[in-house]
Design a protein around this motif. Sequence first.
Motif, PDB file in Angstrom:
ATOM      1  N   ASN A 221       0.808  -1.269  -0.030  1.00 22.82           N
ATOM      2  CA  ASN A 221      -0.107   0.019   0.038  1.00 22.82           C
ATOM      3  C   ASN A 221       0.936   1.135   0.084  1.00 22.82           C
ATOM      4  O   ASN A 221       1.811   1.377   1.031  1.00 22.82           O
ATOM      5  CB  ASN A 221      -0.905  -0.044   1.264  1.00 22.82           C
ATOM      6  N   ILE A 222       0.944   1.995  -1.033  1.00 25.87           N
ATOM      7  CA  ILE A 222       1.816   3.021  -1.363  1.00 25.87           C
ATOM      8  C   ILE A 222       1.218   4.125  -1.643  1.00 25.87           C
ATOM      9  O   ILE A 222       0.775   4.259  -2.741  1.00 25.87           O
ATOM     10  CB  ILE A 222       3.148   2.655  -2.287  1.00 25.87           C
ATOM     11  N   PRO A 223       0.799   5.273  -0.865  1.00 21.92           N
ATOM     12  CA  PRO A 223       0.321   6.380  -1.073  1.00 21.92           C
ATOM     13  C   PRO A 223       0.866   7.330  -2.019  1.00 21.92           C
ATOM     14  O   PRO A 223       2.018   7.502  -1.680  1.00 21.92           O
ATOM     15  CB  PRO A 223      -0.099   6.966   0.340  1.00 21.92           C
ATOM     16  N   ILE A 224       0.303   7.671  -2.980  1.00 21.45           N
ATOM     17  CA  ILE A 224       0.874   8.780  -4.219  1.00 21.45           C
ATOM     18  C   ILE A 224       0.615  10.026  -3.845  1.00 21.45           C
ATOM     19  O   ILE A 224      -0.523  10.404  -3.712  1.00 21.45           O
ATOM     20  CB  ILE A 224       0.456   8.177  -5.464  1.00 21.45           C
ATOM     21  N   LYS A 225       1.639  10.883  -3.815  1.00 18.71           N
ATOM     22  CA  LYS A 225       1.452  12.453  -3.954  1.00 18.71           C
ATOM     23  C   LYS A 225       1.279  12.807  -5.140  1.00 18.71           C
ATOM     24  O   LYS A 225       0.070  13.538  -5.561  1.00 18.71           O
ATOM     25  CB  LYS A 225       2.732  13.012  -3.367  1.00 18.71           C
ATOM     26  N   SER A 226       2.106  12.680  -6.102  1.00 17.37           N
ATOM     27  CA  SER A 226       1.805  12.937  -7.471  1.00 17.37           C
ATOM     28  C   SER A 226       2.773  12.209  -8.364  1.00 17.37           C
ATOM     29  O   SER A 226       3.856  11.361  -8.018  1.00 17.37           O
ATOM     30  CB  SER A 226       2.406  14.357  -7.570  1.00 17.37           C
TER      31      SER A 226
END
Length: 89
Positions: A80-85
Amino acid sequence: MGFFKSLNSKPTPKEVAKDRLKLILIHDRGEIAPDIIEKIREEILEVISKYIDIQVEDVEISVNKNGDEEGENTSALIANIPIKSIKGR
């Protein structure tokens, strides 16, 4: 095309990450030590960070084991890797 690809012996970061994930998924009967999971986490984040800005502090990586009715055990690497941009947009 395959001929030219063979001249370039260095795999792309995407290919390296894909191969590493395949190894984890294939490894279905053994336990993976926490230090190995941490190394995998670091390397995956290093590759992904080249293309995507991520929230490193919120990354979660785990290995889940599942058994089916026939007694077969499989493992899956869950990331689970949250993406900023996305870089380069």
